[in-house]
Enzyme design. Structure first.
Site, PDB file in Angstrom:
ATOM      1  N   GLY A  44       0.840  -1.205   0.000  1.00  0.00           N
ATOM      2  CA  GLY A  44       0.000   0.000   0.000  1.00  0.00           C
ATOM      3  C   GLY A  44       0.871   1.249   0.000  1.00  0.00           C
ATOM      4  N   SER A  46       1.654   3.193  -2.418  1.00  0.00           N
ATOM      5  CA  SER A  46       1.422   4.148  -3.512  1.00  0.00           C
ATOM      6  C   SER A  46       0.511   5.301  -3.108  1.00  0.00           C
ATOM      7  CB  SER A  46       0.802   3.412  -4.710  1.00  0.00           C
ATOM      8  OG  SER A  46      -0.467   2.900  -4.353  1.00  0.00           O
ATOM      9  N   SER A  47       0.015   5.293  -1.872  1.00  0.00           N
ATOM     10  CA  SER A  47      -0.972   6.317  -1.484  1.00  0.00           C
ATOM     11  C   SER A  47      -0.920   6.552   0.030  1.00  0.00           C
ATOM     12  CB  SER A  47      -2.369   5.820  -1.896  1.00  0.00           C
ATOM     13  OG  SER A  47      -3.376   6.643  -1.360  1.00  0.00           O
ATOM     14  N   GLY A  48      -1.365   7.718   0.457  1.00  0.00           N
ATOM     15  CA  GLY A  48      -1.603   8.008   1.872  1.00  0.00           C
ATOM     16  C   GLY A  48      -0.435   7.715   2.809  1.00  0.00           C
ATOM     17  N   ARG A  69      -2.025  -2.419  -5.996  1.00  0.00           N
ATOM     18  CA  ARG A  69      -2.653  -3.007  -7.183  1.00  0.00           C
ATOM     19  C   ARG A  69      -2.441  -2.163  -8.435  1.00  0.00           C
ATOM     20  NH1 ARG A  69      -8.461  -3.270  -4.747  1.00  0.00           N
ATOM     21  NH2 ARG A  69      -7.609  -1.271  -4.107  1.00  0.00           N
ATOM     22  N   LYS A  73      -0.690   4.234 -10.224  1.00  0.00           N
ATOM     23  CA  LYS A  73      -0.448   4.922  -8.938  1.00  0.00           C
ATOM     24  C   LYS A  73       0.963   4.614  -8.430  1.00  0.00           C
ATOM     25  CE  LYS A  73      -4.252   3.940  -6.353  1.00  0.00           C
ATOM     26  NZ  LYS A  73      -4.935   3.876  -5.077  1.00  0.00           N
ATOM     27  N   ASP A  95      -2.066  -7.823  -5.920  1.00  0.00           N
ATOM     28  CA  ASP A  95      -3.147  -7.723  -4.936  1.00  0.00           C
ATOM     29  C   ASP A  95      -2.751  -8.604  -3.740  1.00  0.00           C
ATOM     30  OD1 ASP A  95      -5.577  -8.072  -3.475  1.00  0.00           O
ATOM     31  OD2 ASP A  95      -6.723  -7.575  -5.285  1.00  0.00           O
ATOM     32  N   SER A 172      -2.272  -1.137  11.892  1.00  0.00           N
ATOM     33  CA  SER A 172      -3.617  -1.322  12.435  1.00  0.00           C
ATOM     34  C   SER A 172      -4.338   0.024  12.376  1.00  0.00           C
ATOM     35  CB  SER A 172      -3.528  -1.888  13.850  1.00  0.00           C
ATOM     36  OG  SER A 172      -4.822  -2.128  14.348  1.00  0.00           O
ATOM     37  N   TYR A 186     -14.394  -3.404   9.861  1.00  0.00           N
ATOM     38  CA  TYR A 186     -13.041  -2.830   9.850  1.00  0.00           C
ATOM     39  C   TYR A 186     -12.344  -3.104  11.184  1.00  0.00           C
ATOM     40  CZ  TYR A 186      -9.379   0.745   9.408  1.00  0.00           C
ATOM     41  OH  TYR A 186      -8.174   1.406   9.354  1.00  0.00           O
ATOM     42  N   LYS A 190      -8.910  -5.258  12.000  1.00  0.00           N
ATOM     43  CA  LYS A 190      -7.740  -4.635  12.616  1.00  0.00           C
ATOM     44  C   LYS A 190      -7.441  -5.230  14.005  1.00  0.00           C
ATOM     45  CE  LYS A 190      -6.609  -1.710   9.330  1.00  0.00           C
ATOM     46  NZ  LYS A 190      -5.317  -1.763   8.637  1.00  0.00           N
TER      47      LYS A 190
HETATM   48  N1  LIG Z   1      -6.411   7.177   6.818  1.00  0.00           N
HETATM   49  C1  LIG Z   1      -6.853   6.867   8.020  1.00  0.00           C
HETATM   50  O1  LIG Z   1      -7.645   7.628   8.619  1.00  0.00           O
HETATM   51  C2  LIG Z   1      -6.346   5.630   8.719  1.00  0.00           C
HETATM   52  C3  LIG Z   1      -6.500   5.556  10.116  1.00  0.00           C
HETATM   53  C4  LIG Z   1      -6.046   4.432  10.765  1.00  0.00           C
HETATM   54  C5  LIG Z   1      -5.450   3.405  10.075  1.00  0.00           C
HETATM   55  N2  LIG Z   1      -5.310   3.489   8.729  1.00  0.00           N
HETATM   56  C6  LIG Z   1      -4.693   2.366   8.026  1.00  0.00           C
HETATM   57  O2  LIG Z   1      -3.547   2.835   7.342  1.00  0.00           O
HETATM   58  C7  LIG Z   1      -3.352   2.072   6.149  1.00  0.00           C
HETATM   59  C8  LIG Z   1      -3.218   3.000   4.965  1.00  0.00           C
HETATM   60  O3  LIG Z   1      -4.403   3.765   4.855  1.00  0.00           O
HETATM   61  P1  LIG Z   1      -4.495   5.065   3.929  1.00  0.00           P
HETATM   62  O4  LIG Z   1      -5.490   5.955   4.561  1.00  0.00           O
HETATM   63  O5  LIG Z   1      -3.148   5.557   3.623  1.00  0.00           O
HETATM   64  O6  LIG Z   1      -5.207   4.408   2.653  1.00  0.00           O
HETATM   65  P2  LIG Z   1      -5.164   4.800   1.086  1.00  0.00           P
HETATM   66  O7  LIG Z   1      -4.785   6.214   0.889  1.00  0.00           O
HETATM   67  O8  LIG Z   1      -6.471   4.331   0.546  1.00  0.00           O
HETATM   68  O9  LIG Z   1      -4.014   3.833   0.547  1.00  0.00           O
HETATM   69  C9  LIG Z   1      -4.203   2.435   0.584  1.00  0.00           C
HETATM   70  C10 LIG Z   1      -3.050   1.755  -0.126  1.00  0.00           C
HETATM   71  O10 LIG Z   1      -3.260   0.344  -0.064  1.00  0.00           O
HETATM   72  C11 LIG Z   1      -3.257  -0.180  -1.407  1.00  0.00           C
HETATM   73  N3  LIG Z   1      -4.167  -1.326  -1.469  1.00  0.00           N
HETATM   74  C12 LIG Z   1      -5.502  -1.338  -1.233  1.00  0.00           C
HETATM   75  N4  LIG Z   1      -5.997  -2.565  -1.434  1.00  0.00           N
HETATM   76  C13 LIG Z   1      -4.955  -3.343  -1.802  1.00  0.00           C
HETATM   77  C14 LIG Z   1      -4.833  -4.713  -2.157  1.00  0.00           C
HETATM   78  N5  LIG Z   1      -5.893  -5.535  -2.178  1.00  0.00           N
HETATM   79  N6  LIG Z   1      -3.603  -5.195  -2.491  1.00  0.00           N
HETATM   80  C15 LIG Z   1      -2.528  -4.381  -2.482  1.00  0.00           C
HETATM   81  N7  LIG Z   1      -2.577  -3.081  -2.152  1.00  0.00           N
HETATM   82  C16 LIG Z   1      -3.776  -2.570  -1.816  1.00  0.00           C
HETATM   83  C17 LIG Z   1      -3.701   0.993  -2.286  1.00  0.00           C
HETATM   84  O11 LIG Z   1      -3.293   0.889  -3.633  1.00  0.00           O
HETATM   85  P3  LIG Z   1      -4.233   0.204  -4.769  1.00  0.00           P
HETATM   86  O12 LIG Z   1      -5.624   0.726  -4.538  1.00  0.00           O
HETATM   87  O13 LIG Z   1      -3.634   0.617  -6.083  1.00  0.00           O
HETATM   88  O14 LIG Z   1      -4.141  -1.244  -4.535  1.00  0.00           O
HETATM   89  C18 LIG Z   1      -2.948   2.128  -1.596  1.00  0.00           C
HETATM   90  O15 LIG Z   1      -1.607   2.134  -1.981  1.00  0.00           O
HETATM   91  C19 LIG Z   1      -4.544   1.115   6.064  1.00  0.00           C
HETATM   92  O16 LIG Z   1      -4.189  -0.135   6.591  1.00  0.00           O
HETATM   93  C20 LIG Z   1      -5.589   1.763   6.949  1.00  0.00           C
HETATM   94  O17 LIG Z   1      -6.478   0.814   7.483  1.00  0.00           O
HETATM   95  C21 LIG Z   1      -5.745   4.592   8.026  1.00  0.00           C
END
Ligand SMILES: NC(=O)c1ccc[n+]([C@@H]2O[C@H](COP(=O)([O-])OP(=O)(O)OC[C@H]3O[C@@H](n4cnc5c(N)ncnc54)[C@H](OP(=O)(O)O)[C@@H]3O)[C@@H](O)[C@H]2O)c1
Length: 325
Positions: A44, A46-48, A69, A73, A95, A172, A186, A190
């Site tokens: 993951g 590639s984003s966030g 995936r 990105k 994936d 998590s 969710y 986690k």
């Molecule tokens: N943002 C929040 O508020 C928050 C808070 C607490 C915890 N988290 C955790 O932090 C982590 C990152 O979250 P984020 O907010 O940065 O999310 P995000 O911006 O949606 O980024 C998610 C990343 O995971 C990849 N991904 C999603 N499904 C996948 C799959 N099946 N196989 C491989 N890669 C996959 C996406 O790329 P592709 O779509 O191209 O696959 C992307 O690179 C997650 O585990 C989330 O639960 C986030």
């Protein structure tokens, strides 16, 4: 005066003794995990938060690989990191639900020193309204996908004892420490990571591999923006108390925690309270944190109960209002 000194001594002596005992017994033993010139593999990435982690690791001189995936990105993330740090990044389109695909990526990437299993999907909705396909999707990507990654990387990681301490970090969420309205699936995915992490740490400690669990609060990312569109109002009201952090700040805290091999990596003050409130039977390397857990445990439980009171009051008010309208 002499009485006062005696009283102070009476109070301080047990605390000093507790400090000393904790210094001796905390396990696993403290360790530092260097990152410069080491291979950091981030799912993951590639984003966030994952992208911010990849950028931070590259800035600190690591060799970075990212997996997600979408190839587009990944290319975009690679260019961004390369332009801002001058460091080349390896990308892998796969994936995490596909074990063969992630095994191939791990093999191509070469031996991993720090594996950060960060990918995640989150759709907040009351369980009654949420389809089982969406429940399965979250459990598959967040939990089973993490098993796939670890199973694929572990055999080679275990062989790397000559390379020094290595890390497996799991992303998590604060929703993985406490159940929150609208997050049944969710939170379950986690919370599952915690069991995985606690048991895995015991299995890999003799190989100098150290497990970390990162617990971010709401974080400003593309995934969060997407999730916000569908968030039930009550989820917003309850989660609001934590406020949203920047992905870069979460990544910095996460990487610092991973480098110090903390089992529980917190990202803000609320995270500190949550880590004390939910310490339970989790491993603890820091005798200072262990001291806080023992001494402040009761007080933090009181704070936790106040939060629960406020959440249940909000739920009650919201539901009463919904019935009226
Ligand atoms: N943002 C929040 O508020 C928050 C808070 C607490 C915890 N988290 C955790 O932090 C982590 C990152 O979250 P984020 O907010 O940065 O999310 P995000 O911006 O949606 O980024 C998610 C990343 O995971 C990849 N991904 C999603 N499904 C996948 C799959 N099946 N196989 C491989 N890669 C996959 C996406 O790329 P592709 O779509 O191209 O696959 C992307 O690179 C997650 O585990 C989330 O639960 C986030």
């Amino acid at each position: 005066m002499a009485d006062l000194s005696f009283l102070a001594l009476l109070l301080l002596l047990p605390l000093a003794l507790l400090f000393l005992i904790l210094y001796v017994i905390v396990r696993p033993c403290p360790v530092n995990i260097p990152i410069k010139n080491r291979h950091v593999f981030i799912t993951g990435g590639s984003s966030g938060i994952g992208l911010a982690l990849a950028h931070q690791a590259a800035t600190e001189g690591a060799r970075v690989s990212i997996l997600a995936r979408s190839l587009d990105k990944l290319e975009e993330a690679k260019n961004y990191i390369q332009l801002s740090t001058g460091i080349d990044v390896s990308i892998f389109a796969a994936d995490v639900r596909d074990y063969d695909a992630v095994s191939k990526a791990v093999e191509e990437a070469g031996p991993i020193d720090l594996l950060i299993v960060n990918q995640g999907v989150f759709v907040a909705e009351e369980l009654e309204k949420q389809g089982l396909d969406e429940v399965r999707f979250m459990v598959d990507v967040n939990l089973i996908g993490s098993f796939n990654m670890i199973k694929a990387a572990l055999p080679e990681m275990k062989k790397g004892e000559d390379r020094g301490p290595r890390s497996i970090a799991l992303m998590s969420s604060q929703a993985g420490q406490v159940g929150i309205y609208g997050y049944t699936a969710y939170s379950a995915s986690k919370f599952g990571l915690r069991g995985l992490g606690e048991a895995l740490q015991q299995e890999v400690i003799s190989h100098d591999i150290h497990v970390s669990l990162v617990f971010p609060p709401d974080t400003d990312t593309p995934g969060f923006a997407e999730e916000n569109k569908r968030r039930p109002p009550l989820t917003g009201i309850i989660a609001e108390s934590s406020g949203a952090m920047k992905a870069e700040d979460v990544a910095k805290r996460a990487l610092d925690g991973i480098k110090s091999a903390s089992f529980i990596v917190r990202c803000n003050f609320e995270g500190l309270l949550l880590s004390i409130a939910t310490a339970g039977m989790s491993p603890q390397r820091s005798f200072v944190m262990a001291f806080l857990e023992v001494v402040a445990g009761g007080l933090v439980r009181l704070v936790a109960l106040c939060f629960q009171w406020s959440w249940y009051t909000s739920i009650q008010k919201w539901q009463a209002q919904s019935k009226r309208t």
